[in-house]
Design an enzyme around this catalytic site. Structure first.
Site, PDB file in Angstrom:
ATOM      1  N   ASP A   1       4.191  -2.609 -14.347  1.00  0.00           N
ATOM      2  CA  ASP A   1       4.274  -3.967 -13.810  1.00  0.00           C
ATOM      3  C   ASP A   1       3.034  -4.256 -12.971  1.00  0.00           C
ATOM      4  O   ASP A   1       2.243  -3.366 -12.685  1.00  0.00           O
ATOM      5  CB  ASP A   1       5.552  -4.106 -12.956  1.00  0.00           C
ATOM      6  CG  ASP A   1       5.548  -3.135 -11.782  1.00  0.00           C
ATOM      7  OD1 ASP A   1       4.961  -3.468 -10.751  1.00  0.00           O
ATOM      8  OD2 ASP A   1       6.099  -2.014 -11.913  1.00  0.00           O
TER       9      ASP A   1
ATOM     10  N   MET B   1       6.112   5.094  -5.416  1.00  0.00           N
ATOM     11  CA  MET B   1       6.957   5.429  -4.272  1.00  0.00           C
ATOM     12  C   MET B   1       7.121   6.933  -4.011  1.00  0.00           C
ATOM     13  O   MET B   1       7.942   7.309  -3.174  1.00  0.00           O
ATOM     14  CB  MET B   1       8.347   4.771  -4.456  1.00  0.00           C
ATOM     15  CG  MET B   1       8.246   3.259  -4.584  1.00  0.00           C
ATOM     16  SD  MET B   1       9.823   2.424  -4.876  1.00  0.00           S
ATOM     17  CE  MET B   1      10.642   2.672  -3.307  1.00  0.00           C
ATOM     18  N   GLU B   2       6.375   7.780  -4.721  1.00  0.00           N
ATOM     19  CA  GLU B   2       6.597   9.226  -4.550  1.00  0.00           C
ATOM     20  C   GLU B   2       5.330  10.076  -4.479  1.00  0.00           C
ATOM     21  O   GLU B   2       5.307  11.109  -3.783  1.00  0.00           O
ATOM     22  CB  GLU B   2       7.452   9.792  -5.716  1.00  0.00           C
ATOM     23  CG  GLU B   2       8.843   9.227  -5.855  1.00  0.00           C
ATOM     24  CD  GLU B   2       8.882   7.916  -6.646  1.00  0.00           C
ATOM     25  OE1 GLU B   2       7.880   7.626  -7.338  1.00  0.00           O
ATOM     26  OE2 GLU B   2       9.874   7.176  -6.565  1.00  0.00           O
TER      27      GLU B   2
ATOM     28  N   GLU C   1      12.692   8.513 -17.842  1.00  0.00           N
ATOM     29  CA  GLU C   1      11.318   8.999 -17.967  1.00  0.00           C
ATOM     30  C   GLU C   1      11.263  10.443 -18.429  1.00  0.00           C
ATOM     31  O   GLU C   1      10.279  10.886 -18.997  1.00  0.00           O
ATOM     32  CB  GLU C   1      10.612   8.933 -16.600  1.00  0.00           C
ATOM     33  CG  GLU C   1      10.387   7.529 -16.099  1.00  0.00           C
ATOM     34  CD  GLU C   1       9.936   7.503 -14.633  1.00  0.00           C
ATOM     35  OE1 GLU C   1       9.379   6.482 -14.240  1.00  0.00           O
ATOM     36  OE2 GLU C   1      10.148   8.486 -13.895  1.00  0.00           O
TER      37      GLU C   1
ATOM     38  N   MET D   1       6.890  -2.657  -4.628  1.00  0.00           N
ATOM     39  CA  MET D   1       5.889  -3.697  -4.347  1.00  0.00           C
ATOM     40  C   MET D   1       6.049  -4.838  -5.343  1.00  0.00           C
ATOM     41  O   MET D   1       5.787  -4.654  -6.534  1.00  0.00           O
ATOM     42  CB  MET D   1       4.507  -3.051  -4.474  1.00  0.00           C
ATOM     43  CG  MET D   1       3.362  -3.906  -4.039  1.00  0.00           C
ATOM     44  SD  MET D   1       3.212  -4.046  -2.254  1.00  0.00           S
ATOM     45  CE  MET D   1       2.656  -2.407  -1.843  1.00  0.00           C
TER      46      MET D   1
HETATM   47  N1  SAH Z   1      14.497  -1.545 -10.731  1.00  0.00           N
HETATM   48  C1  SAH Z   1      14.534  -0.116 -10.636  1.00  0.00           C
HETATM   49  C2  SAH Z   1      13.843   0.268  -9.370  1.00  0.00           C
HETATM   50  C3  SAH Z   1      13.049   1.469  -9.513  1.00  0.00           C
HETATM   51  S1  SAH Z   1      12.041   1.689  -8.130  1.00  0.00           S
HETATM   52  C4  SAH Z   1      15.945   0.375 -10.693  1.00  0.00           C
HETATM   53  O1  SAH Z   1      16.826  -0.446 -10.586  1.00  0.00           O
HETATM   54  O2  SAH Z   1      16.184   1.580 -10.852  1.00  0.00           O
HETATM   55  C5  SAH Z   1      10.537   1.861  -8.887  1.00  0.00           C
HETATM   56  C6  SAH Z   1      10.175   3.219  -9.397  1.00  0.00           C
HETATM   57  O3  SAH Z   1       9.038   3.075 -10.217  1.00  0.00           O
HETATM   58  C7  SAH Z   1       9.747   4.162  -8.286  1.00  0.00           C
HETATM   59  O4  SAH Z   1      10.040   5.479  -8.661  1.00  0.00           O
HETATM   60  C8  SAH Z   1       8.237   3.915  -8.176  1.00  0.00           C
HETATM   61  O5  SAH Z   1       7.500   5.110  -7.999  1.00  0.00           O
HETATM   62  C9  SAH Z   1       7.838   3.247  -9.484  1.00  0.00           C
HETATM   63  N2  SAH Z   1       7.264   1.886  -9.392  1.00  0.00           N
HETATM   64  C10 SAH Z   1       7.017   1.127 -10.479  1.00  0.00           C
HETATM   65  N3  SAH Z   1       6.523  -0.063 -10.137  1.00  0.00           N
HETATM   66  C11 SAH Z   1       6.449  -0.080  -8.785  1.00  0.00           C
HETATM   67  C12 SAH Z   1       6.039  -1.076  -7.838  1.00  0.00           C
HETATM   68  N4  SAH Z   1       5.622  -2.271  -8.217  1.00  0.00           N
HETATM   69  N5  SAH Z   1       6.105  -0.756  -6.524  1.00  0.00           N
HETATM   70  C13 SAH Z   1       6.552   0.459  -6.145  1.00  0.00           C
HETATM   71  N6  SAH Z   1       6.967   1.423  -6.995  1.00  0.00           N
HETATM   72  C14 SAH Z   1       6.918   1.168  -8.313  1.00  0.00           C
END
Ligand code: SAH
Length: 260
Positions: A217, A193-194, A12, A172
């Site tokens: 998503d 998440m932040e 990002e 989520m």
């Molecule tokens: N699959 C990713 C996981 C990233 S966690 C990996 O393997 O690295 C998700 C990140 O994107 C977090 O920083 C959060 O802030 C954001 N995010 C995007 N979609 C989200 C969702 N559905 N629920 C929670 N956080 C989400």
């Protein structure tokens, strides 16, 4: 102004770090801080990593050690409600920690001993980001993201939303849980998440902050599909172009209202 820019994921932010003039890299608390100038703005870019504690620690360090006066968090999020679509942009008006629950001692969502459930994003920064995002969607999207990639994610006429963002230490990906959260937090536009952790830190330290997220998503069972592809090919472009426009607007406020 000294602007702190936080993202959770490397893809990002990479373009922003590459665009910095004369950056110096400092490591503190297992994070890399890039200090330099970003389109004439004194800036510090850092990856927080994922989750509320990681984000709170990073925001605190930006203020206390690097002396930033404003913080912008840029990243991705799940759609908070059915009207929000992948590729839309959300700017937080207020933020809540959806996994905070010290009831019955305190009302659900209230951060104990602060008396607050919601923390506000800075109004002025938020407005600047909304207008930078709208400008990007109107004038920059087609050049920034190839037609093929736009088709993969069905990016037709993405929109900008300004509203409630909920953060928690949970990815989520459950339709029923999101529906429940929607009932509990009316007006929800995004889950991530932040953001709310950064908003609490900034509130307590008296630093204006804003959170902007590209919707990656639908926070349902398909949330993880193509997530990283979206981050690389769409969200990274959004962050780069929107932050650039935002910096231009700050340096030259007269372009702000022109032709969004
Ligand atoms: N699959 C990713 C996981 C990233 S966690 C990996 O393997 O690295 C998700 C990140 O994107 C977090 O920083 C959060 O802030 C954001 N995010 C995007 N979609 C989200 C969702 N559905 N629920 C929670 N956080 C989400």
């Amino acid at each position: 102004m000294r602007l702190g820019i936080i993202s959770a994921l490397a893809d990002e932010q990479q373009g922003l770090v590459e665009a910095m003039e004369g950056p110096s890299r400092l490591v503190h608390g297992q994070r890399e801080y890039f200090v330099g100038r970003l389109w004439k703005i004194d800036a510090v870019c850092v990856l927080s990593r994922i989750g509320k504690v990681a984000a709170a620690m990073t925001a605190t360090t930006l203020v206390e050690k690097f002396g930033v006066t404003h913080i912008v968090f840029t990243g991705v999020a799940g759609a908070g409600d059915k009207s929000i679509r992948v590729g839309d942009i959300v700017v937080a008006e207020s933020l809540v920690q959806h996994d905070m629950d010290a009831s019955p001692l305190f009302p659900r969502f209230e951060v104990p001993l602060t008396g607050q459930t919601h923390f506000l994003g800075d109004h002025h920064l938020g407005q600047q980001l909304v207008s930078a995002a709208q400008w990007f969607l109107n004038h920059g999207l087609e050049d920034a993201i190839s037609e093929a990639e736009r088709n993969v994610f069905s990016l037709t006429q993405p929109r900008v939303h300004h509203g409630l963002v909920a953060s928690g230490d949970q990815f989520m990906n459950d339709k029923a849980r999101l529906a429940q959260l929607n009932d509990d937090l009316p007006g929800l536009v995004a889950v991530e998440m932040e953001g709310a952790a950064v908003a609490q830190v900034c509130h307590e330290l008296g630093v204006p902050c804003a959170v902007i997220r590209a919707i990656s998503d639908n926070a349902n069972e398909n949330a993880a599909t193509d997530f990283m592809r979206f981050v690389k090919s769409v969200a990274a472009q959004y962050a780069f172009h929107i932050v650039r426009r935002f910096c231009y607007q700050i340096v030259q406020p007269s372009i702000d209202s022109a032709d969004t």
